[in-house]
Design a protein around this motif. Structure first.
Motif, short mmCIF file in Angstrom:
data_model
loop_
_atom_site.label_atom_id
_atom_site.label_comp_id
_atom_site.label_asym_id
_atom_site.label_seq_id
_atom_site.Cartn_x
_atom_site.Cartn_y
_atom_site.Cartn_z
N SER A 103 0.88 -1.18 -0.02
CA SER A 103 0.02 -0.03 -0.03
C SER A 103 0.86 1.17 0.10
CB SER A 103 -0.92 0.07 1.29
OG SER A 103 -0.12 0.42 2.46
N VAL A 129 -9.08 1.16 0.12
CA VAL A 129 -8.65 -0.37 0.10
C VAL A 129 -10.46 -0.75 -0.60
CG1 VAL A 129 -8.90 -2.51 1.31
CG2 VAL A 129 -7.35 -0.64 1.90
N SER A 170 -7.44 -2.46 6.26
CA SER A 170 -8.26 -1.30 6.02
C SER A 170 -7.97 -0.31 6.83
CB SER A 170 -9.59 -1.95 6.12
OG SER A 170 -9.92 -2.62 5.29
N ALA A 191 -4.04 0.80 5.93
CA ALA A 191 -3.23 0.93 4.49
C ALA A 191 -3.20 2.22 4.25
CB ALA A 191 -4.19 0.39 3.60
N LEU A 236 -5.63 -0.29 -3.40
CA LEU A 236 -5.33 -1.58 -2.91
C LEU A 236 -6.84 -2.39 -3.04
CD1 LEU A 236 -3.44 -3.70 -1.74
CD2 LEU A 236 -4.31 -3.07 0.38
#
Length: 298
Positions: free
Chosen positions: A105, A141, A134, A137, A111
């Motif tokens: 990430s 996401v 989540s 990152a 991502l």
């Protein structure tokens, strides 16, 4: 098509059907964003010291390492079929799923993950991997689940927090790319009496509260609507729990966008029942947006 050679869209794969759904979605996102696509498989077996090669007498191509390479090759082929103009690369990275994905990430534009998986991504939405990825990152996401539809609005959950505004910004940009309308939704969980003998303090004025929340919601959307005049935008204040409201709206949406952290009704989004409701029960793909300032804070 002109492809930006900068940060790629990154998709995690593990050989599962859900991962291939994620690959197709990631390829479409890469095409819309004019970015390359990077396919990543987290290869955890070296950490267990398991034999990685083929056993003696096994057919050619056997062994865990070869299997991992096949997962990546299959995903690359699927991405190329979905978006032929998008440059696609693939890599097998030694390590567990969470650190591998968080590492990826750092240099990604987006991502993308499937809602369930095998191997390194097993139990993605049932355990700590999705929460950790989540929540930490450094890019949004996209979790691919439910029905992937081309119609319906992009729905964004709003609560007035700074992270929520980042989610609204992402949602407008995504709606513009998709040529989709946008619906900004705020859940209203103001306290009310629960029994015949219960009363609220005089300071609780439900009508005034609703009017204040409606104004704040409209203000959250107004600036972005001016920036994206091509996006038909609406906002809605809805009485109910945040998770339940967003799950219900996801039945008609092509994408749901939420902030990784919030306050009020959306507070603790990835730590409690709201995250479980949206991640487990959304009827369409969802994006979790983390405020950029938080990327270096944990």
């Amino acid at each position: 098509m002109t492809i930006n050679t900068g940060a790629p869209v990154v998709v995690g794969v593990d050989g599962s059907a859900a991962a291939l759904d994620a690959v197709r979605a990631a390829a479409r996102e890469a095409a819309q964003r004019q970015r390359p696509l990077r396919v990543v498989h987290a290869f955890i077996w070296p950490l267990t010291r398991a034999p990685l090669g083929a056993a003696e007498g096994a057919p050619a191509g056997a062994g865990l390492r070869n299997q991992a390479e096949r997962y990546v090759a299959e995903a690359i082929a699927e991405a190329t079929r979905t978006a032929p103009d998008v440059p696609v690369t693939g890599v097998v990275v030694d390590g567990a799923a969470t650190p591998v994905l968080l590492g990826e990430s750092r240099d990604a534009a987006l991502l993308v993950l499937g809602h369930r998986g095998l191997g390194g991504f097993a139990g993605l939405l049932l355990g700590s991997v999705t929460v950790q990825v989540s929540a930490h990152a450094q890019v949004p996401v996209l979790v691919v689940r439910g029905e992937q539809r081309a119609d319906g609005p992009v729905v964004v959950g709003v609560d007035g927090s700074e992270c929520s505004l980042e989610a609204v910004a992402f949602a407008f940009e995504e709606a513009s790319r998709r040529g989709a309308p946008l619906l900004a939704v705020q859940a209203w969980l103001y306290p009310t009496p629960v029994g015949p003998g219960d009363v609220l303090p005089l300071a609780y004025d439900l009508d005034a509260y609703a009017a204040d929340e409606e104004r704040a919601l409209a203000e959250s959307v107004a600036g972005f609507a001016e920036r994206y005049p091509d996006v038909p935008a609406q906002h809605r204040l809805v009485r109910g729990s945040p998770g339940g409201v967003l799950v219900e709206e996801s039945k008609r949406a092509q994408l749901v966008v939420v902030g990784a952290r919030g306050r009020g009704a959306l507070g603790g989004l990835l730590l409690g029942s709201v995250s479980h409701a949206v991640l487990h029960h959304a009827h369409c793909p969802l994006v979790i947006v983390r405020h950029p300032k938080r990327a270096d804070a944990s």
